[in-house]
Write a protein that holds these residues in place. Structure first.
Motif, mmCIF file in Angstrom:
data_model
loop_
_atom_site.group_PDB
_atom_site.id
_atom_site.type_symbol
_atom_site.label_atom_id
_atom_site.label_comp_id
_atom_site.label_asym_id
_atom_site.label_seq_id
_atom_site.Cartn_x
_atom_site.Cartn_y
_atom_site.Cartn_z
ATOM 1 N N ASP A 232 0.836 -1.208 0.000
ATOM 2 C CA ASP A 232 0.000 0.000 0.000
ATOM 3 C C ASP A 232 0.867 1.251 0.000
ATOM 4 O O ASP A 232 0.586 2.216 -0.708
ATOM 5 N N ASN A 233 1.915 1.255 0.799
ATOM 6 C CA ASN A 233 2.813 2.402 0.864
ATOM 7 C C ASN A 233 3.522 2.626 -0.470
ATOM 8 O O ASN A 233 3.645 3.750 -0.934
ATOM 9 N N SER B 142 2.697 4.511 -9.565
ATOM 10 C CA SER B 142 2.144 5.645 -8.827
ATOM 11 C C SER B 142 3.045 6.879 -8.903
ATOM 12 O O SER B 142 2.782 7.882 -8.246
ATOM 13 N N SER C 195 0.557 3.462 -3.411
ATOM 14 C CA SER C 195 -0.586 4.337 -3.160
ATOM 15 C C SER C 195 -0.517 5.575 -4.031
ATOM 16 O O SER C 195 0.555 6.069 -4.364
ATOM 17 N N HIS D 168 3.072 8.488 0.701
ATOM 18 C CA HIS D 168 4.168 7.522 0.682
ATOM 19 C C HIS D 168 5.097 7.846 1.855
ATOM 20 O O HIS D 168 5.251 9.000 2.217
#
Length: 70
Positions: free
Chosen positions: A14-15, A54, A18, A23
């Protein structure tokens, strides 16, 4: 680093993947220390792939500097 201070694989991905401005290089570093460098998520993406998609430039630099190759 002890495992209790490491992100879970879900938190790690997720980090790294995202969208937006949440982040965290500390989470990235903790995941690297936990051995997540070239791990794949449920869709076969690595942290480098997620950081790239991302557009997280600092994350991409850190992952490549750590030896990410996928």
């Amino acid at each position: 680093m002890s495992r209790k201070n490491s992100p879970s694989p879900a938190e790690w991905f997720d980090n790294c993947g995202s969208w937006g401005d949440h982040h965290d290089l500390d989470v990235l570093t903790a995941g690297l220390a936990a051995g997540f460098l070239n791990e794949q998520d449920d869709w076969g993406l690595t942290a480098l792939g997620r950081a790239t998609s991302s557009k997280w430039l600092d994350g991409m630099k850190a992952l490549l500097g750590a030896g990410a190759d996928t």
